[in-house]
Write an enzyme that holds these catalytic residues in place. Structure first.
Site, mmCIF file in Angstrom:
data_model
loop_
_atom_site.group_PDB
_atom_site.id
_atom_site.type_symbol
_atom_site.label_atom_id
_atom_site.label_comp_id
_atom_site.label_asym_id
_atom_site.label_seq_id
_atom_site.Cartn_x
_atom_site.Cartn_y
_atom_site.Cartn_z
ATOM 1 N N HIS A 105 0.816 -1.217 0.000
ATOM 2 C CA HIS A 105 0.000 0.000 0.000
ATOM 3 C C HIS A 105 0.844 1.259 0.000
ATOM 4 O O HIS A 105 0.417 2.306 -0.467
ATOM 5 C CB HIS A 105 -1.009 -0.043 1.149
ATOM 6 C CG HIS A 105 -2.126 -0.971 0.825
ATOM 7 N ND1 HIS A 105 -2.122 -2.290 1.224
ATOM 8 C CD2 HIS A 105 -3.215 -0.811 0.048
ATOM 9 C CE1 HIS A 105 -3.193 -2.874 0.725
ATOM 10 N NE2 HIS A 105 -3.878 -2.005 0.016
ATOM 11 N N ARG A 140 -10.481 3.833 -1.042
ATOM 12 C CA ARG A 140 -9.965 3.030 0.081
ATOM 13 C C ARG A 140 -10.231 3.797 1.377
ATOM 14 O O ARG A 140 -9.358 4.486 1.896
ATOM 15 C CB ARG A 140 -8.464 2.782 -0.092
ATOM 16 C CG ARG A 140 -8.091 1.897 -1.274
ATOM 17 C CD ARG A 140 -6.591 1.639 -1.315
ATOM 18 N NE ARG A 140 -6.240 0.540 -2.172
ATOM 19 C CZ ARG A 140 -5.785 0.664 -3.428
ATOM 20 N NH1 ARG A 140 -5.645 1.851 -3.963
ATOM 21 N NH2 ARG A 140 -5.484 -0.404 -4.130
ATOM 22 N N GLU A 177 -11.225 -10.913 -4.628
ATOM 23 C CA GLU A 177 -9.778 -10.868 -4.409
ATOM 24 C C GLU A 177 -9.269 -12.084 -3.640
ATOM 25 O O GLU A 177 -8.100 -12.159 -3.285
ATOM 26 C CB GLU A 177 -9.374 -9.556 -3.736
ATOM 27 C CG GLU A 177 -10.120 -9.221 -2.455
ATOM 28 C CD GLU A 177 -9.717 -7.859 -1.879
ATOM 29 O OE1 GLU A 177 -8.703 -7.290 -2.309
ATOM 30 O OE2 GLU A 177 -10.424 -7.387 -0.971
ATOM 31 N N ASN A 195 -4.461 -7.243 -6.831
ATOM 32 C CA ASN A 195 -3.312 -7.210 -5.908
ATOM 33 C C ASN A 195 -3.399 -8.367 -4.917
ATOM 34 O O ASN A 195 -2.438 -9.102 -4.697
ATOM 35 C CB ASN A 195 -3.279 -5.899 -5.128
ATOM 36 C CG ASN A 195 -3.272 -4.689 -6.037
ATOM 37 O OD1 ASN A 195 -2.905 -4.810 -7.198
ATOM 38 N ND2 ASN A 195 -3.678 -3.552 -5.531
ATOM 39 N N ASP A 196 -4.576 -8.509 -4.318
ATOM 40 C CA ASP A 196 -4.736 -9.599 -3.364
ATOM 41 C C ASP A 196 -4.992 -10.931 -4.059
ATOM 42 O O ASP A 196 -4.537 -11.975 -3.603
ATOM 43 C CB ASP A 196 -5.862 -9.287 -2.377
ATOM 44 C CG ASP A 196 -5.379 -8.358 -1.289
ATOM 45 O OD1 ASP A 196 -4.314 -8.651 -0.707
ATOM 46 O OD2 ASP A 196 -6.023 -7.341 -1.042
ATOM 47 N N ARG A 217 2.488 -9.794 -0.952
ATOM 48 C CA ARG A 217 2.644 -8.632 -1.842
ATOM 49 C C ARG A 217 3.593 -7.572 -1.315
ATOM 50 O O ARG A 217 3.978 -6.667 -2.042
ATOM 51 C CB ARG A 217 1.265 -8.021 -2.134
ATOM 52 C CG ARG A 217 0.559 -7.521 -0.912
ATOM 53 C CD ARG A 217 -0.896 -7.216 -1.206
ATOM 54 N NE ARG A 217 -1.117 -5.853 -1.613
ATOM 55 C CZ ARG A 217 -2.327 -5.295 -1.720
ATOM 56 N NH1 ARG A 217 -3.408 -6.005 -1.468
ATOM 57 N NH2 ARG A 217 -2.463 -4.049 -2.071
ATOM 58 N N CYS A 238 -9.854 -3.372 -10.218
ATOM 59 C CA CYS A 238 -9.357 -2.169 -9.537
ATOM 60 C C CYS A 238 -7.986 -2.398 -8.916
ATOM 61 O O CYS A 238 -7.467 -1.532 -8.226
ATOM 62 C CB CYS A 238 -10.352 -1.677 -8.490
ATOM 63 S SG CYS A 238 -10.579 -2.836 -7.134
HETATM 64 C C1 PEP Z 1 -6.581 -5.307 -4.556
HETATM 65 O O1 PEP Z 1 -6.395 -6.120 -3.659
HETATM 66 O O2 PEP Z 1 -6.312 -5.531 -5.762
HETATM 67 C C2 PEP Z 1 -7.147 -3.982 -4.263
HETATM 68 C C3 PEP Z 1 -7.502 -3.157 -5.223
HETATM 69 O O3 PEP Z 1 -7.276 -3.605 -2.980
HETATM 70 P P1 PEP Z 1 -6.057 -3.231 -2.023
HETATM 71 O O4 PEP Z 1 -4.848 -2.977 -2.900
HETATM 72 O O5 PEP Z 1 -6.452 -2.016 -1.268
HETATM 73 O O6 PEP Z 1 -5.893 -4.439 -1.164
HETATM 74 MG MG MG Z 2 -7.238 -5.911 -1.718
#
Ligand code: PEP
Ligand code: MG
Length: 579
Positions: free
Chosen positions: A191, A298, A433, A456-457, A467, A504
């Protein structure tokens, strides 16, 4: 000069002065002094060394009394260094000849000294490097003492060098003066990296031992495009990077010219490009870049940016402000996704063993219903003021989704009893996710209005790659065929069940994957604002037919390498200057 390679997580180039944050957040922003002040600076140094010897002697005596001579003796090495005349001489020389501040001189000489130790083959001696850093910190603390500077009081442009930055620290960085940052730890989708991209400042993470190599005041080049950090660059490097910096500014200007053009393929298929934000203040910039709405807010950053727990009204104010700025455009409010790498300062003090698999996100909300309700009430109150949609993060079972919706229903009933207006038919969706959802998307699609794929997750949980861990960053890839199959299936299930699907995660803003996602039938891309123009340029340069062909071919590959290679070639065919 030293060149270090890490992971470029936010593009752009910056050449500036370093402030180094160590574990104790000591900052040395000033490197040089007026030559007339050198004697004064030497005196400060002598005082700091004398105080250091005094403190250490006391510490050694106390430790010896408590734990014996052997343990206490560790500090003899520290004392030996502070009393070593050759070291003091070098520092004084640095102050007198280079007109360095005492802090900068101590840092430079100590790090040079530590470097000699690192190079030693003898394990005992190479281990002493930590002791040298310890002494450096001790003296710096004494020197900086009362005039301890923090990042909140910067007066000049700097780049921040840190072991790691919490997302909350990154978000709180002074946007006027902090022009970039580089860290020892971290991965592309941590993040911290995401916040850097949203702020539009160059950043490189995963540099290993950068903080040990850089002294506050050093000149640093951060090249976020190539993932490189150069410490005290020579003239040639400086000239090359200044040139590159100019080219980037030109490219950026070119991209803004397509801002007001539709995100439409050459054969007339339109898609929606939306922005991800952490704070309402990012909305004007996202709109300037051409965002047609906010696909991911977020909201947990409200918690991270504040020392106290936000009230219902704090939430409400942030949402109302966002809706005003959006003037009718959609706003997807993701409910709190706290935990994992997003802890409040208070929670960070009691870390979980495997935080990404722990009490995170919707789980935390369902464990703390009053906190969850505070947010849902604010969202529902704001729902009458614009196009608000609710999204639950990290759903992994149908029961969780149903529970979350039950709490939302309770909130609606409460508001109704209180006579407060809200929109009952609010659009409700989930982040896809977690693989358990991506593998049964049809069942979930029947209970929600939309999906948003959090790559991402999803990548992290599918490939078992943390990550935020730089050691396994090479394994983290959206191009893994297993990940791509999940994404394909979720988009298909959305189409079959007539619900909207967006992506996203960071993948949505990476130009390498634009053709593929388009060809898989994705109609909503939500990304960091600065990524929008380039993605739009690709969409406007291709046809849906071509994108579909690309997707078909990609789905036939069994390795990530083939996927990346093919996508690079295909994207370059339509935009030769890409990558
Ligand atoms: C994700 O996990 O892809 C996402 C968009 O949420 P975050 O990056 O806030 O976990
Ligand atoms: Mg996420």
């Amino acid at each position: 000069m030293e060149i270090k390679k890490g992971i470029g997580v936010s593009p752009g180039i910056v050449i500036s002065t370093a402030v180094v944050l160590d574990a104790e957040n000591l900052v040395i922003p000033q490197r040089r002094i007026d030559p007339a002040r050198t004697d004064e600076e030497v005196k400060r140094l002598e005082h700091a060394f004398a105080a250091g010897v005094e403190d250490l002697t006391k510490l050694r005596n106390e430790t010896t009394a408590a734990h014996g001579k052997e343990i206490g003796g560790i500090f003899d090495f520290h004392l030996g260094i502070l009393r070593d005349k050759s070291i003091t001489k070098q520092i004084v020389k640095e102050i007198k000849e280079q007109h360095s501040t005492a802090e900068y001189a101590v840092s430079t000489v100590m790090r040079r000294y530590a470097h000699q130790f690192t190079a030693m083959k003898d394990r005992y001696l190479s281990e002493r490097v930590k002791d040298i850093h310890d002494i450096e910190r001790r003296v710096l603390k004494l020197l900086i003492g009362a005039k301890h500077e923090d990042l909140g009081h910067l007066t000049q442009s700097v780049v921040v060098i840190a072991h790691d930055l919490l997302p909350s620290q990154t978000a709180a960085l002074d946007r006027v003066h902090v022009k970039g940052f580089a860290t020892d730890a971290g991965g592309r989708t941590s993040h911290t990296a995401i916040v850097a991209r949203a702020m539009g400042i160059p950043a490189v993470v995963g540099l290993g031992d950068l903080t040990a190599e850089v002294s506050g005041g050093d000149t640093i080049i951060i090249d976020g495009n190539r993932g490189v950090v150069i410490i005290n660059p020579d003239e040639e490097q400086l000239a090359e990077h200044r040139e590159f910096e100019k080219k980037l500014v030109k490219l950026e200007a070119e991209l803004t010219t397509i801002r007001d053009l539709p995100a439409q393929t050459l054969d007339g298929h339109s898609v929606s490009l939306q922005a991800n934000i952490e704070f309402p203040e990012e909305i004007p910039d996202a709109l300037r870049r051409g965002a047609s709405g906010i696909g991911l807010y977020r909201t947990e950053f409200l918690y991270l940016a504040s020392p106290t727990e936000p009230t219902e009204d704090d939430h409400y104010k942030a949402y109302v402000e966002s809706l005003k700025l959006l003037a009718g455009r959609p706003l997807v409010l993701r409910t709190l996704d706290l935990g994992a790498d997003k802890y409040t300062q208070e929670k960070a003090a009691q870390p979980e063993r495997n935080p990404f698999l722990g009490d995170r996100s919707i789980r935390m909300c369902l464990h703390d219903i009053p906190m969850f309700k505070r947010q849902l009430r604010a969202i529902m109150r704001a729902s009458v003021l614009g196009d608000v949609r609710i999204m639950f993060p990290m759903i992994s079972t149908l029961m969780e989704l149903r529970q979350a919706k039950m709490v939302l229903n309770d909130v609606m009933e409460e508001l109704e009893d209180e006579g407060l207006p809200f929109r009952r038919e609010i659009s409700t969706g989930i982040m896809v996710e977690v693989p358990s959802v991506a593998m049964m998307p049809n069942e979930f699609a029947k209970e929600v209005n939309f999906f948003s794929i959090g790559t991402n997750d999803l990548i992290q949980y599918t490939l078992a790659v943390d990550r935020t861990n730089e050691k396994v960053a090479g394994l983290f890839s959206p191009a893994h065929p297993a990940v791509l199959r999940l994404i394909r299936d979720v988009i298909r299930a959305g189409t079959r069940n007539s619900i909207a699907v967006s992506v996203c995660g960071e993948m949505a803003g990476e130009p390498l994957y634009t053709l593929l996602l388009l060809g898989l039938g994705l109609t909503i891309f939500s990304m960091n604002g600065p990524d929008i123009p380039e993605v739009k340029k690709i969409i406007r340069s291709t046809t849906m037919e071509h994108a579909k062909q690309v997707a078909r071919r990609v789905m036939s590959f069994d390795s990530e390498r083939q996927v990346m290679h093919f996508l690079r070639e295909e994207t370059r065919k339509i935009i030769p200057e890409a990558f």
